[in-house]
Motif scaffolding. Structure first.
Motif, PDB file in Angstrom:
ATOM      1  N   LYS A 205       0.831  -1.214   0.000  1.00 10.32           N
ATOM      2  CA  LYS A 205       0.000   0.000   0.000  1.00 10.32           C
ATOM      3  C   LYS A 205       0.860   1.258   0.000  1.00 10.32           C
ATOM      4  N   THR A 206       1.979   1.202   0.711  1.00 16.74           N
ATOM      5  CA  THR A 206       2.887   2.354   0.723  1.00 16.74           C
ATOM      6  C   THR A 206       3.482   2.602  -0.658  1.00 16.74           C
ATOM      7  N   VAL A 207       3.897   1.515  -1.320  1.00 16.00           N
ATOM      8  CA  VAL A 207       4.462   1.634  -2.671  1.00 16.00           C
ATOM      9  C   VAL A 207       3.433   2.233  -3.625  1.00 16.00           C
ATOM     10  N   LEU A 208       2.180   1.793  -3.534  1.00 24.12           N
ATOM     11  CA  LEU A 208       1.146   2.309  -4.428  1.00 24.12           C
ATOM     12  C   LEU A 208       0.880   3.788  -4.172  1.00 24.12           C
ATOM     13  N   LEU A 209       0.769   4.179  -2.908  1.00 22.75           N
ATOM     14  CA  LEU A 209       0.500   5.579  -2.578  1.00 22.75           C
ATOM     15  C   LEU A 209       1.628   6.483  -3.057  1.00 22.75           C
ATOM     16  N   VAL A 210       2.866   6.086  -2.803  1.00 25.28           N
ATOM     17  CA  VAL A 210       4.019   6.889  -3.230  1.00 25.28           C
ATOM     18  C   VAL A 210       4.089   6.949  -4.756  1.00 25.28           C
ATOM     19  N   THR A 211       3.787   5.830  -5.419  1.00 22.75           N
ATOM     20  CA  THR A 211       3.810   5.798  -6.885  1.00 22.75           C
ATOM     21  C   THR A 211       2.767   6.737  -7.476  1.00 22.75           C
ATOM     22  N   LEU A 212       1.551   6.705  -6.945  1.00 21.60           N
ATOM     23  CA  LEU A 212       0.479   7.571  -7.454  1.00 21.60           C
ATOM     24  C   LEU A 212       0.826   9.047  -7.261  1.00 21.60           C
ATOM     25  N   ILE A 213       1.414   9.368  -6.115  1.00 23.33           N
ATOM     26  CA  ILE A 213       1.844  10.759  -5.875  1.00 23.33           C
ATOM     27  C   ILE A 213       2.951  11.137  -6.854  1.00 23.33           C
ATOM     28  N   GLY A 214       3.891  10.214  -7.077  1.00 21.22           N
ATOM     29  CA  GLY A 214       4.979  10.479  -8.013  1.00 21.22           C
ATOM     30  C   GLY A 214       4.481  10.725  -9.424  1.00 21.22           C
ATOM     31  N   ILE A 215       3.519   9.918  -9.875  1.00 23.09           N
ATOM     32  CA  ILE A 215       2.943  10.104 -11.210  1.00 23.09           C
ATOM     33  C   ILE A 215       2.244  11.456 -11.298  1.00 23.09           C
ATOM     34  N   GLY A 216       1.528  11.824 -10.234  1.00 16.19           N
ATOM     35  CA  GLY A 216       0.791  13.084 -10.238  1.00 16.19           C
ATOM     36  C   GLY A 216       1.685  14.308 -10.278  1.00 16.19           C
TER      37      GLY A 216
END
Length: 371
Positions: A205-216
């Motif tokens: 879940k941490t990887v997904l949250l950080v990834t989504l923020i990074g993409i944004g």
């Protein structure tokens, strides 16, 4: 992250690439080109565009680990408040948090329960955002006797984007290509885990949250593709690489591959220090000047530093105005908001500061007021 060396390398990478590198660049640029010795940070990004992102990541970590209700509702409120704080990053963290919660429920094999919990997350997000907007609108009304106009609220952003102000075209062959690769991996891992795991764990879940923020936040570089803008948006990728480096070392140690363990650890540390040394090397002439003649540089900083001018302007306004007095401040250094805040005065006109004067109607307000 269990390995302390990996954790230290990740932290130093974040500190150098995101913070120190920008300060060194600003010192180099302004000292050479403008004879202004200013080594302050780039305030528009640090802390404005990162403050709420880091707060949400911090609280989300507690929620992912213990499912703490305080952290859960705190993330909802902070991500909603972040939209008002800075729209472009606030909306990203708001949606990233909601999408991560929805992903968490995809592991639930009970369809009705899954839909119910997803709807609950979405409802709480909507209520949090609506509540923040209502309180902000009420505060605006108490102070200005006018209600918040949503069209006006977004008009400057829309105009800025349509005119392409500050835009620099994106180059295709460039180091930024590394970031999409990292974020694609960051998306593929959580997708794979839905099949291989029965429950979303803390790291997934941490990887997904950080990834989504990074993409944004990559859109910030996409709109203004300056090399040093790239430094400001790399921190999610650094977080992901640090997490994956630690996971890789755990995997190697589990299968007792001591040789591979040492090679991986050495390679990670070696590449980290080589990267930092090359970065520092590019600024050695300026660092040498500062170290050899510190008295001269500091004297010039005191003479030319913009902060000194700002302090003098604030003192000038305070001596010639009263607290809560309505006065019109027009300045060439784009610091009207700072002057109003420090002098505890207010603007008699309902208009933005000089950095956002794009519309003729705002200029007309000033003209009518002065005439």
């Amino acid at each position: 992250i269990k390995n302390k060396i990996i954790l230290l390398c990740g932290y130093l990478s974040f500190l150098y690439s995101f913070y120190l590198q920008i300060k060194l660049y600003l010192f180099s640029r302004y000292s050479i080109n403008y004879n202004v010795f200013d080594i302050d940070t780039y305030f528009q990004y640090v802390p404005i565009r990162i403050f709420f992102i880091l707060l949400v990541l911090f609280l989300a970590g507690f929620y992912f680990k213990n499912h703490n209700k305080i952290s859960y509702y705190g993330c909802h409120l902070l991500s909603a408040l972040a939209i008002l704080w800075n729209f472009e990053t606030g909306l990203i963290v708001f949606l990233a948090w909601l999408l991560t919660l929805i992903y968490q429920e995809l592991y639930n094999h009970n369809f009705k329960s899954k839909i119910k919990k997803i709807a609950q997350h979405m409802l709480i997000s909507i209520i949090s955002f609506s509540g923040i907007i209502f309180l902000y609108s009420f505060y605006i009304y108490l102070n200005t006797k006018q209600f918040l106009d949503p069209i006006d609220f977004f008009s400057t952003i829309v105009l800025f984007l349509n005119l392409g102000l500050g835009a620099i075209l994106l180059k295709f062959f460039h180091p930024w290509l590394i970031l999409p690769i990292i974020y694609i991996i960051g998306l593929l891992i959580p997708i794979k885990k839905i099949v291989t795991q029965k429950k979303a764990n803390f790291k997934t879940k941490t990887v997904l949250l950080v990834t989504l923020i990074g993409i944004g936040i990559f859109s910030y570089y996409q709109g203004r593709s300056h090399n040093y803008t790239l430094y400001g948006i790399t921190y999610p990728a650094i977080f992901l690489l640090t997490i994956w480096a630690d996971s890789l070392l755990k995997y190697v140690k589990r299968y007792k591959l001591n040789l591979s363990y040492n090679v991986v650890l050495f390679s990670f540390i070696f590449l980290f220090f080589i990267w930092n040394l090359f970065g520092i090397y590019s600024f050695l002439p300026n660092l040498y000047t500062f170290s050899v003649k510190p008295e001269k540089i500091l004297a010039q900083m005191n003479t030319h530093n913009q902060d000194n001018r700002i302090y003098k302007n604030i003192e000038f306004i305070q001596k010639r105005s009263l607290e809560r007095e309505e006065i019109l401040i027009i300045t060439e250094d784009y610091c009207e908001s700072l002057y109003y805040g420090e002098s505890k005065t207010s603007c008699p006109l309902n208009m933005p500061d000089s950095t956002s004067l794009f519309y003729k109607k705002d200029i007309k307000k000033i003209e009518d007021f002065l005439i």
